[in-house]
Design an enzyme around this catalytic site. Structure first.
Site, mmCIF file in Angstrom:
data_model
loop_
_atom_site.group_PDB
_atom_site.id
_atom_site.type_symbol
_atom_site.label_atom_id
_atom_site.label_comp_id
_atom_site.label_asym_id
_atom_site.label_seq_id
_atom_site.Cartn_x
_atom_site.Cartn_y
_atom_site.Cartn_z
ATOM 1 N N SER A 177 27.546 41.921 95.727
ATOM 2 C CA SER A 177 26.492 41.414 96.780
ATOM 3 C C SER A 177 25.289 42.097 96.411
ATOM 4 O O SER A 177 24.598 42.196 94.921
ATOM 5 C CB SER A 177 26.886 41.649 98.124
ATOM 6 O OG SER A 177 25.683 41.287 99.114
ATOM 7 N N ASP B 113 26.716 33.815 105.978
ATOM 8 C CA ASP B 113 27.353 33.408 105.028
ATOM 9 C C ASP B 113 26.785 32.541 104.275
ATOM 10 O O ASP B 113 26.716 32.407 102.696
ATOM 11 C CB ASP B 113 29.091 33.211 105.358
ATOM 12 C CG ASP B 113 29.752 33.107 103.895
ATOM 13 O OD1 ASP B 113 30.239 34.129 103.390
ATOM 14 O OD2 ASP B 113 30.471 32.136 103.809
ATOM 15 N N HIS C 230 30.783 34.522 100.979
ATOM 16 C CA HIS C 230 30.207 35.843 100.271
ATOM 17 C C HIS C 230 31.170 36.991 100.728
ATOM 18 O O HIS C 230 31.020 37.680 101.838
ATOM 19 C CB HIS C 230 28.727 36.045 101.159
ATOM 20 C CG HIS C 230 27.848 37.014 100.506
ATOM 21 N ND1 HIS C 230 27.479 37.061 99.228
ATOM 22 C CD2 HIS C 230 27.704 38.207 100.935
ATOM 23 C CE1 HIS C 230 26.987 37.953 98.996
ATOM 24 N NE2 HIS C 230 27.052 38.881 100.061
#
Length: 331
Positions: free
Chosen positions: A178, A275, A309
């Protein structure tokens, strides 16, 4: 981008403790892996003063530092390979960078990094980064938050002064999830001679697409969590030079002669807006980045897999195998 692995509760740096409580929280797992202390304790240097530690004869070592680069005392976990304490070998190093709203403990508490790297001859360094986007911000209302300085100018040489590593291009890899995936891409390009392998797991690769959505997100998230209203890139007007310097798709030439691994999910949870927004933007940016690499004739590996994610353990293991194939072998 915020880290939120499936079923995991986000970790926040605000809960961190120093002294005995910090050792218990951050180094509890380390104490289960061995008995004798290492032969030589780590020392201060490179602008870092150790204020808390848990060194032991096992794999997981914990340190917390006082540094002028960061107002509070950031920490790092250093995961050593099996047999480190009884060998004379030098080892390659992976700098593994966490996502937003997480900390240095994330990969061993949420993602079982100890087992994922068992039997692998590599040192894994997992530093704090708060929600600072691996940057020295344009402005901060909470004191120094110069994460780029801490990681590159202080922590990296400190690791090489205190552990048996290869202090060279072919001895270092950088990877992240991320926000950390963005940080890995940024550091690998901006500091070309530092890392021969770079990996981004659900990390943004394009800052300016969709009217600079990722820049806006970096500014908003850092202002709210880390900078007390300050920003990474400046607001309402960006520091355009900083954005260009940090933007992977604008630094394509800096990825020549590196191993590159990219991963993203193709089907984020449609009910979970966070997400969806995260992984949809990540996927689009990675595709843009991959296309630019392809036009430049730069080899790269990539995976697009179902889901949203989160950090995918099976892809990390594939990635780790590739890193070890590219890095200098321990010896």
């Amino acid at each position: 981008m915020q880290i939120n692995p499936e079923g995991a509760r986000p970790l926040t740096r605000r809960r961190l403790l120093t002294g005995a409580a910090g050792v218990a929280a951050a180094g509890a797992l380390a104490g289960t892996f061995g008995a004798p202390l290492p032969a030589q304790a780590a020392g201060d240097g490179h602008g870092l003063r150790i204020v808390d530690r848990n060194e032991n004869g096992g794999r997981l070592q914990y340190y917390r530092f006082a540094t002028d680069a960061i107002q509070w005392d950031p920490a790092v976990n250093v995961l050593l390979p099996d047999g480190y304490h009884t060998s004379n070998k030098r080892y390659p190093v992976l700098y593994l960078l966490h996502g937003g709203n997480a900390d240095f403990r994330t990969f061993h508490m949420n993602d079982n990094i100890i087992n994922l790297t068992a039997g692998r001859e590599i040192i894994v360094v997992m530093p704090d980064a708060a929600t600072g986007w691996y940057s020295n911000p344009v402005s901060s209302n909470t004191g120094p938050r110069n994460w780029e300085t801490f990681h590159i100018a202080q922590l990296l040489p400190w690791i090489e002064s205190n552990f048996r590593t290869f202090a060279e291009y072919n001895g270092r890899a950088v990877a992240g999830f991320s926000m950390g995936g963005f940080g890995a891409l940024k550091y690998a390009a901006k500091y070309y001679g530092h890392f021969c392998s770079v990996s981004s797991h659900s990390g943004p690769a394009s800052l300016r697409r969709d009217f600079g959505l990722v820049v806006h997100w970096a500014n908003l998230s850092s202002a709210a969590v880390e900078l007390g209203g300050g920003t990474v890139y400046g607001a309402p007007l960006w520091d355009e030079a900083r954005v260009s310097a940090d933007n992977p798709v604008q630094r394509i030439g800096s990825y020549h002669n590196k191993r590159i691994f990219l991963a993203a999910g193709t089907s984020p949870d449609p009910v979970n807006w966070f997400d969806t927004v995260n992984e949809t933007q990540v996927l689009a940016g990675q595709r843009e980045f991959r296309a630019a690499l392809g036009r430049a004739g730069i080899p790269h590996e990539w995976r697009e897999v179902p889901g949203g994610h989160y950090f995918r353990h099976e892809l990390f293991v594939q990635d780790l195998n590739g890193m070890l194939g590219r890095l200098r072998r321990a010896g």
